[in-house]
Write a protein that holds these residues in place. Structure first.
Motif, PDB file in Angstrom:
ATOM      1  N   LYS A 112      41.479 100.337 -33.902  1.00 31.68           N
ATOM      2  CA  LYS A 112      41.438  99.501 -34.592  1.00 31.68           C
ATOM      3  C   LYS A 112      40.697  98.131 -33.498  1.00 31.68           C
ATOM      4  CE  LYS A 112      45.600 102.260 -34.910  1.00 31.68           C
ATOM      5  NZ  LYS A 112      47.341 102.925 -34.341  1.00 31.68           N
ATOM      6  N   HIS A 128      44.818  94.968 -35.442  1.00 36.14           N
ATOM      7  CA  HIS A 128      45.468  95.796 -36.978  1.00 36.14           C
ATOM      8  C   HIS A 128      46.044  96.744 -36.584  1.00 36.14           C
ATOM      9  CE1 HIS A 128      42.350  93.165 -39.881  1.00 36.14           C
ATOM     10  NE2 HIS A 128      41.345  92.755 -38.791  1.00 36.14           N
ATOM     11  N   VAL A 182      39.614  99.401 -37.892  1.00 34.01           N
ATOM     12  CA  VAL A 182      39.325  97.987 -38.672  1.00 34.01           C
ATOM     13  C   VAL A 182      37.762  98.689 -38.814  1.00 34.01           C
ATOM     14  CG1 VAL A 182      38.031  95.558 -37.988  1.00 34.01           C
ATOM     15  CG2 VAL A 182      40.057  96.904 -36.874  1.00 34.01           C
ATOM     16  N   ALA A 201      40.503  95.785 -42.329  1.00 29.81           N
ATOM     17  CA  ALA A 201      40.454  97.395 -42.283  1.00 29.81           C
ATOM     18  C   ALA A 201      41.132  97.904 -43.275  1.00 29.81           C
ATOM     19  CB  ALA A 201      41.640  97.053 -40.926  1.00 29.81           C
ATOM     20  N   ASP A 252      44.042  99.272 -42.976  1.00 36.81           N
ATOM     21  CA  ASP A 252      45.933  98.741 -43.640  1.00 36.81           C
ATOM     22  C   ASP A 252      45.606  97.592 -44.191  1.00 36.81           C
ATOM     23  OD1 ASP A 252      44.725  96.422 -42.602  1.00 36.81           O
ATOM     24  OD2 ASP A 252      45.763  96.509 -40.138  1.00 36.81           O
ATOM     25  N   THR A 284      44.379  94.430 -45.175  1.00 41.53           N
ATOM     26  CA  THR A 284      43.922  93.535 -45.118  1.00 41.53           C
ATOM     27  C   THR A 284      42.898  92.774 -44.387  1.00 41.53           C
ATOM     28  OG1 THR A 284      44.877  93.526 -42.683  1.00 41.53           O
ATOM     29  CG2 THR A 284      47.068  93.724 -43.828  1.00 41.53           C
ATOM     30  N   LYS A 317      42.067  89.397 -42.391  1.00 41.12           N
ATOM     31  CA  LYS A 317      42.305  88.823 -41.050  1.00 41.12           C
ATOM     32  C   LYS A 317      41.334  87.254 -41.157  1.00 41.12           C
ATOM     33  CE  LYS A 317      45.573  92.196 -39.548  1.00 41.12           C
ATOM     34  NZ  LYS A 317      46.937  91.730 -39.910  1.00 41.12           N
ATOM     35  N   ASN A 319      46.797  86.024 -42.171  1.00 38.33           N
ATOM     36  CA  ASN A 319      46.107  87.460 -42.498  1.00 38.33           C
ATOM     37  C   ASN A 319      46.756  87.713 -44.131  1.00 38.33           C
ATOM     38  OD1 ASN A 319      47.631  90.420 -42.026  1.00 38.33           O
ATOM     39  ND2 ASN A 319      48.833  90.086 -42.452  1.00 38.33           N
TER      40      ASN A 319
END
Length: 391
Positions: free
Chosen positions: A169, A192, A196, A213, A215, A217, A219, A231
């Motif tokens: 991460k 994150h 990543v 990543a 997640d 997203t 960024k 974000n």
């Protein structure tokens, strides 16, 4: 341009044989080489008739290597079906772990950064390409990640500044101008909430980089701050790749496991600029062309590299063309036989690529110019270009 073809014990399906038989109608160059399992490739030499490519190879019991091969673009028409006569080993280094990604330093091609399956990164400085032993290179270890990673990218504006990311991460920033056998990161970002997948510096801004990543997203970061400045919930599944446009500072493309390639203007992220939809499986890489502001390529689990012309977004298609795909999809490359982990646009030769797949195949190929429709002054990007010039 010449048409070249080479094969060594490559297993072809019926579909790939059909591609092989018809490839001379679409390609000026096709050069195939059987290598170890490779996850990454990049152009090493960018000029002249002798071209060099670099790959990270896992040769099974024979070890893991960072390998540089050279091949010629100035031969007569050849269909070489046996041996590796069209590829020559230029340089190779045996490593302890599998190479996940390679990136050549923009201002010095003899300095190579790679990230391994352990998460450790290496900086390799080639001192003498004619020597393949320890006297031919020096190596610096970057130890900071605690899990495997794929993302690694050089800053184009600040020489020697490097970003890495991993499944721990973390995003780490390194100053490789410092001396020593091992380096510590100069900064760390932990924004994150999941692994990543990719990190890339904005080529227009030395202080800005982006990351994507698991997640879901995208960024954007500024190195002068301690956290992200933007974000975006970018996709419905893991986001595996991002690419900044080399022509427009606010334009980014992302690729995801949700099979979607998404275009973003980071000045207004309330909605995507456009979704490019034709992949049938996870997307592992997206990349803007370095030569044409309209072109994007993407690859992934469906064993294809798709080339998109964003100037044709919104065009109407009728008849058979409407069944093939959206108007912005202008070419589907089917020469790789398994999952395509990575490809690289040639930085100076238009429509020329190197790509690697899970079939242990390294492929160098160049499309015929008339395959790519030259309609860059109309439609979507013409409007977008005017928008950027007004800001």
């Amino acid at each position: 341009m010449n048409f070249l073809f080479e094969e060594q014990l490559i297993n072809y399906t019926e579909n790939s044989r059909l591609w092989q038989e018809n490839s001379q109608y679409f390609y000026d160059i096709v050069i195939q080489q059987k290598i170890g399992r490779a996850l990454t490739t990049q152009w090493f030499d960018k000029s002249g008739s002798t071209q060099k490519i670099i790959v990270g190879e896992d040769r099974s019991q024979n070890g893991r290597y960072l390998s540089i091969y050279e091949t010629d673009f100035n031969q007569d028409q050849i269909f070489e079906l046996e041996g590796n006569k069209l590829f020559r080993t230029y340089f190779e280094i045996k490593l302890d772990s599998e190479v996940h990604r390679i990136r050549i330093r923009p201002d010095n091609p003899l300095i190579i950064a790679c990230i391994l399956d352990t998460g450790e990164a290496k900086i390799i400085n080639i001192l003498n390409p004619s020597q393949l032993d320890q006297e031919g290179y020096s190596m610096t270890s970057l130890k900071g990640h605690t899990n495997e990673g794929y993302g690694i990218n050089w800053n184009h504006k600040k020489k020697g500044l490097l970003a890495t990311c991993a499944y721990d991460k973390k995003i780490l920033i390194w100053d490789t101008n410092l001396y020593g056998n091992e380096l510590e990161p100069i900064s760390s970002y932990n924004d994150h909430s999941a692994g990543v997948e990719d990190v890339e510096w904005n080529p227009h801004d030395p202080n800005s980089f982006g990351s994507v990543a698991d997640d879901q997203t995208l960024k954007i970061f500024d190195t002068r701050t301690k956290t992200h400045t933007l974000n975006i919930i970018a996709h419905k599944e893991e986001v595996n790749s991002l690419s900044f446009s080399p022509f427009y500072p606010n334009l980014i493309v992302t690729g995801s496991s949700d099979k979607c390639v998404a275009l973003w203007d980071i000045r207004n992220t309330s909605t995507r600029l456009h979704s490019l939809l034709q992949h049938q499986d996870k997307i592992f890489q997206v990349s803007f062309s370095p030569n044409d502001p309209n072109l994007i390529a993407s690859s992934g689990d469906d064993k294809k590299i798709l080339i998109w012309d964003t100037s044709q977004i919104g065009d109407e298609q009728q008849g058979r063309d409407a069944d093939i795909g959206p108007p912005e999809l202008i070419f589907t490359h089917s020469g790789n036989l398994q999952v395509i982990r990575e490809f690289d646009w040639h930085p100076t030769i238009p429509y020329c690529f190197t790509s690697v797949d899970d079939n242990h195949v390294n492929l160098v190929w160049k499309l015929k110019p008339d395959v790519i429709k030259d309609e860059s002054e109309k439609g979507f990007f013409n409007i977008l270009k005017q928008s950027f010039s007004e800001k």
